[in-house]
Motif scaffolding. Structure first.
Motif, mmCIF file in Angstrom:
data_model
loop_
_atom_site.group_PDB
_atom_site.id
_atom_site.type_symbol
_atom_site.label_atom_id
_atom_site.label_comp_id
_atom_site.label_asym_id
_atom_site.label_seq_id
_atom_site.Cartn_x
_atom_site.Cartn_y
_atom_site.Cartn_z
ATOM 1 N N HIS A 1 1.340 -1.156 0.290
ATOM 2 C CA HIS A 1 0.140 -0.094 0.412
ATOM 3 C C HIS A 1 1.079 1.501 0.220
ATOM 4 C CE1 HIS A 1 -3.926 -1.800 0.831
ATOM 5 N NE2 HIS A 1 -3.753 -2.965 1.194
ATOM 6 N N GLU B 1 0.311 5.525 -0.784
ATOM 7 C CA GLU B 1 -0.296 7.054 -1.019
ATOM 8 C C GLU B 1 -1.541 6.220 -1.139
ATOM 9 O OE1 GLU B 1 0.928 9.384 0.428
ATOM 10 O OE2 GLU B 1 -1.059 10.712 0.664
ATOM 11 N N GLY B 2 -2.349 6.862 -0.228
ATOM 12 C CA GLY B 2 -3.906 6.037 -0.339
ATOM 13 C C GLY B 2 -4.507 4.772 -0.251
ATOM 14 N N HIS C 1 -5.665 1.617 0.798
ATOM 15 C CA HIS C 1 -6.688 1.295 1.398
ATOM 16 C C HIS C 1 -7.333 -0.247 1.050
ATOM 17 C CE1 HIS C 1 -9.204 3.518 -1.150
ATOM 18 N NE2 HIS C 1 -10.422 2.870 -0.436
ATOM 19 N N PRO D 1 -7.272 4.634 5.245
ATOM 20 C CA PRO D 1 -5.340 4.311 4.149
ATOM 21 C C PRO D 1 -4.228 4.874 4.476
ATOM 22 C CG PRO D 1 -7.793 5.414 3.709
ATOM 23 C CD PRO D 1 -7.976 5.254 4.946
ATOM 24 N N SER D 2 -3.326 4.786 3.552
ATOM 25 C CA SER D 2 -2.600 5.012 4.250
ATOM 26 C C SER D 2 -1.934 6.658 3.633
ATOM 27 C CB SER D 2 -0.957 3.910 3.056
ATOM 28 O OG SER D 2 -1.586 2.692 4.045
ATOM 29 N N THR D 3 -0.676 6.767 4.212
ATOM 30 C CA THR D 3 -0.245 8.016 3.738
ATOM 31 C C THR D 3 1.365 7.647 2.405
ATOM 32 O OG1 THR D 3 1.098 8.984 5.374
ATOM 33 C CG2 THR D 3 -1.926 9.390 4.096
ATOM 34 N N ASP E 1 -8.242 0.066 -3.050
ATOM 35 C CA ASP E 1 -6.873 1.192 -4.154
ATOM 36 C C ASP E 1 -5.781 1.349 -3.483
ATOM 37 O OD1 ASP E 1 -9.831 1.733 -5.462
ATOM 38 O OD2 ASP E 1 -9.849 3.887 -4.612
ATOM 39 N N GLY E 2 -4.511 1.485 -4.872
ATOM 40 C CA GLY E 2 -3.175 1.641 -3.919
ATOM 41 C C GLY E 2 -2.758 0.747 -4.019
#
Ligand SMILES: O=C(O)CCC(=O)C(=O)O
Ligand SMILES: [Fe+2]
Length: 180
Positions: free
Chosen positions: A21, A23-24, A26, A102-104, A159-160
């Protein structure tokens, strides 16, 4: 510190998933019912690995309690939060509702992504023997999980996450967690 992952600890690649994962990245609320043969006995196992210090933020796993309304199960508002700590593993019933927040990834570098190895452990034997009836609670969660949408329909929630190729069987791999 280099970390050795030998082929003996890796399940076959069709039973193992290794997303990254950025940016973004999740994964929306779901159960893992569609990934296991017998959801009443199955466990999901997620192993976390990433460079230290951690190059991403967020990415916590939320494990929800379950509530029933009119015979239909849904995730409660209450949950337990698991921090993805490097070199740690979490086990939970595959029938439990869960999500990855969500990850950054401020650097944008692949090496700073949130890496996992996920697999599902299901004991087919235990579901067939005379003493193998799951507890009422387990059966109830399993019935609820059977009714959740199949994972492939939830791909829009994922996503991501980029899949990471697993090493071919028979060859050890060295993942450097403190380099680029
Ligand atoms: O990455 C995680 O913490 C959980 C992943 C997950 O729920 C899944 O792959 O089904
Ligand atoms: Fe899952």
């Amino acid at each position: 510190m280099p970390m050795e992952i030998g082929p003996r600890v890796l399940p076959p690649s069709d039973q193992c998933c290794s997303p990254a994962h950025g940016e973004g990245g999740h994964f929306g609320i779901h159960t893992d019912a569609s990934r296991v043969r017998d959801v009443s006995t199955a466990l999901s196992a997620v192993y976390y690995l990433h460079r230290t210090p951690r190059g991403f933020g967020g990415g916590q796993l939320r494990l929800y309690d379950t509530v029933v309304n009119d015979g239909r199960a849904r995730p409660a508002e209450s949950c337990r939060t698991v921090e993805p700590e490097h070199d740690s593993i979490v086990f939970f019933p595959s029938s439990a509702f869960h999500e990855v927040v969500p990850s950054t990834c401020p650097s944008g570098r692949f090496a700073d992504h949130r890496f996992t190895l996920t697999t599902w452990i299901s004991d087919e034997e235990s579901a067939t023997g005379p003493d193998a009836r799951p507890s009422r609670m387990a059966q109830w969660m399993a019935d609820a999980a059977e009714g959740t949408r199949p994972l492939h329909e939830a791909e829009g929630d994922h996503d991501g996450a980029r899949p990471v190729a697993l090493p071919p069987p028979g060859r050890a791999t060295c993942l450097r967690t403190n380099g680029n």
